[in-house]
Design a protein around this motif. Sequence first.
Motif, PDB file in Angstrom:
ATOM      1  N   ALA A   5       1.203  -1.251  -0.292  1.00 24.20           N
ATOM      2  CA  ALA A   5       0.008  -0.057   0.150  1.00 24.20           C
ATOM      3  C   ALA A   5       0.803   1.460   0.003  1.00 24.20           C
ATOM      4  O   ALA A   5       0.581   2.564  -0.696  1.00 24.20           O
ATOM      5  N   ARG A   6       2.158   1.233   0.861  1.00 24.26           N
ATOM      6  CA  ARG A   6       2.756   2.521   0.386  1.00 24.26           C
ATOM      7  C   ARG A   6       3.525   2.474  -0.820  1.00 24.26           C
ATOM      8  O   ARG A   6       3.437   3.716  -0.935  1.00 24.26           O
ATOM      9  N   HIS A   7       3.811   1.687  -1.020  1.00 24.62           N
ATOM     10  CA  HIS A   7       3.925   2.057  -2.970  1.00 24.62           C
ATOM     11  C   HIS A   7       3.144   1.721  -3.966  1.00 24.62           C
ATOM     12  O   HIS A   7       3.140   2.173  -5.151  1.00 24.62           O
ATOM     13  N   GLY A   8       1.913   2.203  -3.614  1.00 24.98           N
ATOM     14  CA  GLY A   8       0.831   2.072  -4.357  1.00 24.98           C
ATOM     15  C   GLY A   8      -0.178   1.106  -5.132  1.00 24.98           C
ATOM     16  O   GLY A   8      -0.630   1.772  -6.235  1.00 24.98           O
ATOM     17  N   LEU A   9       0.565  -0.087  -4.932  1.00 27.62           N
ATOM     18  CA  LEU A   9       0.407  -1.553  -5.226  1.00 27.62           C
ATOM     19  C   LEU A   9      -0.913  -2.217  -4.603  1.00 27.62           C
ATOM     20  O   LEU A   9      -1.144  -1.817  -3.345  1.00 27.62           O
ATOM     21  N   THR A  10      -2.141  -2.893  -4.845  1.00 27.50           N
ATOM     22  CA  THR A  10      -3.566  -3.359  -4.078  1.00 27.50           C
ATOM     23  C   THR A  10      -3.028  -4.839  -3.986  1.00 27.50           C
ATOM     24  O   THR A  10      -2.582  -5.422  -5.495  1.00 27.50           O
ATOM     25  N   VAL A  11      -3.296  -6.260  -3.618  1.00 32.03           N
ATOM     26  CA  VAL A  11      -3.689  -7.204  -4.067  1.00 32.03           C
ATOM     27  C   VAL A  11      -4.934  -7.536  -3.896  1.00 32.03           C
ATOM     28  O   VAL A  11      -6.199  -6.623  -2.821  1.00 32.03           O
TER      29      VAL A  11
END
Length: 123
Positions: A5-11
């Motif tokens: 989330a800190r790197h703008g990625l989602t799961v």
Amino acid sequence: IAAMARHGLTVESSWIPRAPNNLGGGRQAGEALLAAHPDVTAVIAYNDAMALGLIGLLGERGRSVPDDVSVVGFDGIQFGAVMQPVLTTIATDFARLAEVAIDELTRLIEGESDARPRRSVIE
């Protein structure tokens, strides 16, 4: 998930297919993952056996590990060290894990601890 989330990625939940915890399960989960996300570039597998099954499938599909897809397993099995490429893994000290669990269970049985969850860090 917090680091992603800190790197703008989602799961997405589709990234977590259910499969047996063995080589075949790694292949099975890999099939589902590649069907849903053919451009996947990194996978953290449930254990080393699943990671090795996935790596085999990726090779058959013409995807190189680690050049095209990074794969990380958990367990630190010795077989991973002789693979090409060598399996990236997070080794687990199962003896120390059991020791900590038995110590906590003993404290609970003897009334020296309450039943609230407790965090233990095992290096």
